[in-house]
Design an enzyme around this catalytic site. Structure first.
Site, PDB file in Angstrom:
ATOM      1  N   ASN A   7       0.971  -1.004  -0.042  1.00  0.00           N
ATOM      2  CA  ASN A   7      -0.010  -0.008  -0.224  1.00  0.00           C
ATOM      3  C   ASN A   7       1.032   0.948   0.164  1.00  0.00           C
ATOM      4  O   ASN A   7       1.600   1.421   1.021  1.00  0.00           O
ATOM      5  CB  ASN A   7      -0.729   0.088   1.205  1.00  0.00           C
ATOM      6  CG  ASN A   7      -1.692   1.246   1.479  1.00  0.00           C
ATOM      7  OD1 ASN A   7      -1.773   2.131   0.425  1.00  0.00           O
ATOM      8  ND2 ASN A   7      -2.276   1.372   2.764  1.00  0.00           N
ATOM      9  N   LYS A   9       0.015   4.322  -0.225  1.00  0.00           N
ATOM     10  CA  LYS A   9      -0.455   5.621   0.406  1.00  0.00           C
ATOM     11  C   LYS A   9      -0.393   6.865  -0.461  1.00  0.00           C
ATOM     12  O   LYS A   9      -0.382   6.515  -1.662  1.00  0.00           O
ATOM     13  CB  LYS A   9       0.159   5.612   1.870  1.00  0.00           C
ATOM     14  CG  LYS A   9      -0.364   4.407   2.830  1.00  0.00           C
ATOM     15  CD  LYS A   9       0.041   4.377   3.999  1.00  0.00           C
ATOM     16  CE  LYS A   9      -0.163   3.219   4.865  1.00  0.00           C
ATOM     17  NZ  LYS A   9      -0.151   3.233   6.403  1.00  0.00           N
ATOM     18  N   HIS A  94      -9.459   0.954   4.684  1.00  0.00           N
ATOM     19  CA  HIS A  94      -8.084   1.198   5.370  1.00  0.00           C
ATOM     20  C   HIS A  94      -8.419   2.012   6.433  1.00  0.00           C
ATOM     21  O   HIS A  94      -9.197   2.902   6.420  1.00  0.00           O
ATOM     22  CB  HIS A  94      -7.046   1.621   4.385  1.00  0.00           C
ATOM     23  CG  HIS A  94      -5.569   1.604   4.925  1.00  0.00           C
ATOM     24  ND1 HIS A  94      -5.208   2.750   5.830  1.00  0.00           N
ATOM     25  CD2 HIS A  94      -4.590   0.943   4.985  1.00  0.00           C
ATOM     26  CE1 HIS A  94      -4.146   2.264   6.038  1.00  0.00           C
ATOM     27  NE2 HIS A  94      -3.957   1.401   5.638  1.00  0.00           N
ATOM     28  N   GLU A  96      -6.785   4.419   7.477  1.00  0.00           N
ATOM     29  CA  GLU A  96      -6.673   6.018   7.228  1.00  0.00           C
ATOM     30  C   GLU A  96      -7.965   6.308   6.685  1.00  0.00           C
ATOM     31  O   GLU A  96      -8.345   7.458   7.032  1.00  0.00           O
ATOM     32  CB  GLU A  96      -5.315   6.073   6.464  1.00  0.00           C
ATOM     33  CG  GLU A  96      -4.219   6.073   7.456  1.00  0.00           C
ATOM     34  CD  GLU A  96      -2.932   5.386   6.654  1.00  0.00           C
ATOM     35  OE1 GLU A  96      -3.012   5.430   5.522  1.00  0.00           O
ATOM     36  OE2 GLU A  96      -1.948   4.969   7.238  1.00  0.00           O
ATOM     37  N   GLU A 165      -5.391  -5.336  10.208  1.00  0.00           N
ATOM     38  CA  GLU A 165      -4.290  -4.452  10.412  1.00  0.00           C
ATOM     39  C   GLU A 165      -4.792  -3.381  11.553  1.00  0.00           C
ATOM     40  O   GLU A 165      -5.518  -2.478  11.726  1.00  0.00           O
ATOM     41  CB  GLU A 165      -4.454  -3.104   9.272  1.00  0.00           C
ATOM     42  CG  GLU A 165      -3.957  -3.826   8.136  1.00  0.00           C
ATOM     43  CD  GLU A 165      -3.508  -2.823   7.063  1.00  0.00           C
ATOM     44  OE1 GLU A 165      -2.172  -3.025   6.513  1.00  0.00           O
ATOM     45  OE2 GLU A 165      -4.288  -1.794   6.715  1.00  0.00           O
ATOM     46  N   GLY A 171       2.286   2.268  10.694  1.00  0.00           N
ATOM     47  CA  GLY A 171       3.238   3.254  10.663  1.00  0.00           C
ATOM     48  C   GLY A 171       3.899   3.615  11.945  1.00  0.00           C
ATOM     49  O   GLY A 171       4.635   4.620  12.032  1.00  0.00           O
ATOM     50  N   SER A 210       3.462  -2.379  10.136  1.00  0.00           N
ATOM     51  CA  SER A 210       4.740  -2.483  10.355  1.00  0.00           C
ATOM     52  C   SER A 210       5.556  -3.547   9.940  1.00  0.00           C
ATOM     53  O   SER A 210       6.431  -4.064  10.507  1.00  0.00           O
ATOM     54  CB  SER A 210       5.303  -1.950  11.802  1.00  0.00           C
ATOM     55  OG  SER A 210       4.765  -0.810  12.033  1.00  0.00           O
TER      56      SER A 210
HETATM   57  P1  PGA Z   1       2.967   0.260   7.364  1.00  0.00           P
HETATM   58  O1  PGA Z   1       1.337   0.402   6.985  1.00  0.00           O
HETATM   59  O2  PGA Z   1       3.390  -1.013   7.054  1.00  0.00           O
HETATM   60  O3  PGA Z   1       3.430   1.432   7.063  1.00  0.00           O
HETATM   61  O4  PGA Z   1       2.505   0.071   9.111  1.00  0.00           O
HETATM   62  C1  PGA Z   1       0.362  -0.776   6.763  1.00  0.00           C
HETATM   63  C2  PGA Z   1      -0.865  -0.190   6.043  1.00  0.00           C
HETATM   64  O5  PGA Z   1      -1.311   0.796   6.489  1.00  0.00           O
HETATM   65  O6  PGA Z   1      -1.330  -0.810   5.134  1.00  0.00           O
END
Ligand code: PGA
Length: 248
Positions: A7, A9, A94, A96, A165, A171, A210
């Site tokens: 992803n 983003k 997601h 976010e 997730e 993140g 992560s």
């Molecule tokens: P990250 O994000 O690997 O940077 O923690 C995962 C995601 O939001 O899909």
């Protein structure tokens, strides 16, 4: 077989998407894994072209979509438009989208429905916040998010993925333990089988939060973990390939 999804983003415009595939070296990645990246909508077409030139092993998806096919919805991307640009997958719900943009469970259900109507494989994302985890509410939250989308996920065509997730692991450098991931995935699996029948045993369940080259093998070998959804570590072609290699 594992699913390795990246992803991107709000990173990687068309030029960087092309550069990613120019640099991507998938030697040593086992056959049969599903590799997918989710660029920003404006870079989907560039990524699709570059992915084809790089050997066609990596699919491309859209990070978000609106459920109407077209109309006066400024700033939105529809499923048929994503398909026209070459997308084959759609991230839906997601964290976010849910937490920064106020997307409701009703919205995610409509988006899953739109993705399926147009032949995009939905990747439904679910996961609890840290407060919800501390309050012992992981199953409740994950099941509520899953249940909201279930009417749009019929057993007639069970090609969809679910990504667990945990919001606190996204993140942050904090990763769920393989046991945490397995536990949440087992809850998701049991509900899917209950709602959709035994065929739902094959729905790939991805862990995200992560994931890096250094922890991918351990997470991918955990029970009920069929793949990973990678954010930050998927922006670098070498680390994306290393995570795919960790799938064996
Ligand atoms: P990250 O994000 O690997 O940077 O923690 C995962 C995601 O939001 O899909």
């Amino acid at each position: 077989m594992a699913v390795i999804a990246g992803n991107w983003k709000m990173h990687m415009g068309p030029a960087r998407a092309r550069a990613f595939f120019d640099a991507l070296d998938l030697s040593g990645v086992g056959d049969g894994h599903d590799l997918v990246v989710f660029p920003p909508a404006v870079a989907i077409e560039a990524a699709v072209g570059a992915a084809k030139r790089a050997g066609g092993r990596v699919g491309v998806g859209v990070q978000n979509l609106y459920w109407m096919d077209e109309g006066a919805f400024t700033g939105e991307t529809s499923a048929p438009m994503a398909v026209e640009a070459g997308a084959g997958f759609a991230l839906v719900g997601h964290s976010e989208r849910r937490h920064l943009f106020g997307e409701s469970e009703g919205d995610t259900a409509l988006k899953v429905g739109a993705a399926r109507r147009h032949g995009l494989v939905p990747v439904l994302c679910v996961g609890e916040t840290l407060d919800e985890r501390k309050a012992g509410r992981v199953d409740e939250v994950v099941l509520r998010q899953l249940n909201a989308a279930l009417p749009a996920l019929t057993s007639a065509d069970r090609r969809f993925f679910v990504a667990y997730e945990p919001v606190w692991a996204i993140g942050t450098g904090e990763t769920a333990t393989p046991a945490d991931a397995s536990e949440a995935h087992a809850t998701i699996r049991a509900r899917l089988v209950d709602a959709l029948g035994p065929a739902a045993a094959d729905v790939p369940l991805l862990y995200g939060g992560s994931v890096k080259p250094g922890n991918a093998a351990e997470l991918l070998s955990a029970d009920e973990v069929d793949g990973v959804l990678v954010g930050g570590a998927s922006l670098d072609p070498a680390s994306f390939a290393a995570i795919a290699r960790a799938a064996g």
